[in-house]
Design a protein around this motif. Structure first.
Motif, PDB file in Angstrom:
ATOM      1  N   ASP A  26       0.753  -1.328   0.168  1.00 44.39           N
ATOM      2  CA  ASP A  26      -0.114  -0.006   0.199  1.00 44.39           C
ATOM      3  C   ASP A  26       0.710   0.952   0.136  1.00 44.39           C
ATOM      4  O   ASP A  26       0.574   2.362  -0.368  1.00 44.39           O
ATOM      5  N   MET A  27       1.801   1.216   0.542  1.00 49.70           N
ATOM      6  CA  MET A  27       2.877   2.091   0.365  1.00 49.70           C
ATOM      7  C   MET A  27       4.903   1.571  -0.411  1.00 49.70           C
ATOM      8  O   MET A  27       4.883   1.293   0.278  1.00 49.70           O
ATOM      9  N   ALA A  28       5.035   2.869  -0.483  1.00 50.20           N
ATOM     10  CA  ALA A  28       6.560   2.786   0.028  1.00 50.20           C
ATOM     11  C   ALA A  28       7.006   3.266   0.327  1.00 50.20           C
ATOM     12  O   ALA A  28       7.126   5.017   0.780  1.00 50.20           O
ATOM     13  N   THR A  29       8.049   3.097   1.016  1.00 48.11           N
ATOM     14  CA  THR A  29       8.723   3.958   2.409  1.00 48.11           C
ATOM     15  C   THR A  29      10.240   4.272   1.962  1.00 48.11           C
ATOM     16  O   THR A  29      11.176   3.705   1.391  1.00 48.11           O
ATOM     17  N   PHE A  30      11.085   5.480   1.524  1.00 43.69           N
ATOM     18  CA  PHE A  30      12.206   5.967   1.496  1.00 43.69           C
ATOM     19  C   PHE A  30      12.883   6.494   2.909  1.00 43.69           C
ATOM     20  O   PHE A  30      12.701   7.336   3.693  1.00 43.69           O
ATOM     21  N   ASP A  31      13.554   5.739   3.384  1.00 50.23           N
ATOM     22  CA  ASP A  31      14.456   5.682   4.908  1.00 50.23           C
ATOM     23  C   ASP A  31      15.568   6.961   4.273  1.00 50.23           C
ATOM     24  O   ASP A  31      16.860   5.742   4.047  1.00 50.23           O
ATOM     25  N   CYS A  32      16.249   7.907   4.912  1.00 51.19           N
ATOM     26  CA  CYS A  32      17.530   8.792   4.543  1.00 51.19           C
ATOM     27  C   CYS A  32      17.198   8.945   5.597  1.00 51.19           C
ATOM     28  O   CYS A  32      16.961   9.709   6.621  1.00 51.19           O
ATOM     29  N   ARG A  33      18.570   9.410   5.393  1.00 48.17           N
ATOM     30  CA  ARG A  33      20.111  10.144   6.452  1.00 48.17           C
ATOM     31  C   ARG A  33      21.065  11.182   5.487  1.00 48.17           C
ATOM     32  O   ARG A  33      21.707  10.653   4.749  1.00 48.17           O
ATOM     33  N   PHE A  34      20.939  12.382   5.884  1.00 46.60           N
ATOM     34  CA  PHE A  34      21.392  13.736   5.454  1.00 46.60           C
ATOM     35  C   PHE A  34      22.190  14.104   6.074  1.00 46.60           C
ATOM     36  O   PHE A  34      22.053  14.314   7.426  1.00 46.60           O
ATOM     37  N   TYR A  35      23.375  14.834   5.592  1.00 43.51           N
ATOM     38  CA  TYR A  35      24.621  15.543   6.088  1.00 43.51           C
ATOM     39  C   TYR A  35      24.193  16.450   5.955  1.00 43.51           C
ATOM     40  O   TYR A  35      24.607  17.123   4.296  1.00 43.51           O
ATOM     41  N   VAL A  36      24.303  17.735   6.714  1.00 49.01           N
ATOM     42  CA  VAL A  36      24.772  19.015   5.917  1.00 49.01           C
ATOM     43  C   VAL A  36      26.076  19.577   5.483  1.00 49.01           C
ATOM     44  O   VAL A  36      27.142  18.543   5.680  1.00 49.01           O
ATOM     45  N   SER A  37      25.874  19.734   4.504  1.00 44.55           N
ATOM     46  CA  SER A  37      26.963  20.213   3.814  1.00 44.55           C
ATOM     47  C   SER A  37      27.751  22.281   3.704  1.00 44.55           C
ATOM     48  O   SER A  37      28.623  22.545   3.520  1.00 44.55           O
ATOM     49  N   LYS A  38      26.202  22.751   3.830  1.00 48.08           N
ATOM     50  CA  LYS A  38      26.129  23.895   3.700  1.00 48.08           C
ATOM     51  C   LYS A  38      25.346  24.681   4.258  1.00 48.08           C
ATOM     52  O   LYS A  38      24.162  24.564   3.941  1.00 48.08           O
ATOM     53  N   THR A  39      25.264  25.775   4.962  1.00 45.61           N
ATOM     54  CA  THR A  39      24.658  26.619   5.384  1.00 45.61           C
ATOM     55  C   THR A  39      24.391  27.610   5.437  1.00 45.61           C
ATOM     56  O   THR A  39      25.820  28.416   5.640  1.00 45.61           O
ATOM     57  N   ILE A  40      23.300  28.900   4.738  1.00 47.45           N
ATOM     58  CA  ILE A  40      23.862  30.247   4.893  1.00 47.45           C
ATOM     59  C   ILE A  40      22.368  30.890   5.234  1.00 47.45           C
ATOM     60  O   ILE A  40      21.247  30.545   5.637  1.00 47.45           O
ATOM     61  N   LYS A  41      22.992  32.236   6.233  1.00 43.84           N
ATOM     62  CA  LYS A  41      22.119  32.899   7.035  1.00 43.84           C
ATOM     63  C   LYS A  41      21.976  34.430   6.137  1.00 43.84           C
ATOM     64  O   LYS A  41      23.094  34.683   5.709  1.00 43.84           O
ATOM     65  N   TYR A  42      20.788  34.591   5.901  1.00 39.12           N
ATOM     66  CA  TYR A  42      20.553  36.269   5.663  1.00 39.12           C
ATOM     67  C   TYR A  42      20.634  36.848   6.388  1.00 39.12           C
ATOM     68  O   TYR A  42      18.855  36.633   6.961  1.00 39.12           O
ATOM     69  N   LYS A  43      21.314  38.023   7.016  1.00 37.87           N
ATOM     70  CA  LYS A  43      21.160  38.677   8.032  1.00 37.87           C
ATOM     71  C   LYS A  43      22.108  39.883   7.988  1.00 37.87           C
ATOM     72  O   LYS A  43      23.132  39.846   7.311  1.00 37.87           O
ATOM     73  N   ASP A  44      21.283  41.346   8.378  1.00 34.75           N
ATOM     74  CA  ASP A  44      21.413  42.283   8.250  1.00 34.75           C
ATOM     75  C   ASP A  44      22.122  43.158   6.760  1.00 34.75           C
ATOM     76  O   ASP A  44      23.048  43.378   6.682  1.00 34.75           O
TER      77      ASP A  44
END
Length: 147
Positions: A26-44
């Protein structure tokens, strides 16, 4: 040549299982594990590269009966859009909490034509807007396993 044929056969089997109305489950499930490679914040009025070392575990579920898809993670489960282009499957999520002025859009693409011992490479991208306070974008890379 035999390996290429096996890879193509597996790919077509996965696409059939994911998007066939005569699916085995009835369902397909993907179990995923992710690792951050880049985070950008916009401020000021500028973009700032922020160091991050996050690990993200997310499940993506496709329900054959309702033809709906869902993303489930540490913040709960939300309905997503689901698009298949033949070689990959993309899940798109967009939520808004206007009371808190928070807007989140995420896109995850799972690349089905690159089988790595039963796992598939995937990219997860998030774009968050916290009203007039800040904008945050993150790009994650990882692998998903079809259950």
């Amino acid at each position: 040549m035999k390996r290429i044929l096996m890879g193509k056969s597996l790919f077509f089997l996965i696409v059939y299982i994911l998007f066939s109305t005569d699916a085995i489950a009835d369902m397909a499930t993907f179990d995923c594990r992710f690792y951050v490679s880049k985070t950008i914040k916009y401020k000021d009025n500028e973009f700032i590269n922020e160091p991050a070392n996050d690990i993200l575990d997310i499940k993506f579920i496709y329900d054959y009966q309702s033809q709906k898809s869902y993303m489930s993670g540490n913040a709960g489960t939300v309905e997503t859009g689901c698009i298949s282009t033949g070689n990959n499957v993309s899940f798109i999520q967009s939520t808004a909490n206007q009371n808190l002025q928070t807007y989140i859009t995420s896109t995850t693409t799972i690349f089905l034509n690159y089988d790595n011992n039963g796992t598939y490479p995937a990219i997860h991208s998030r774009h968050l807007n916290f009203g007039t306070f800040s904008i945050v974008s993150s790009m994650y890379h990882g692998f998903c396993r079809l259950r």
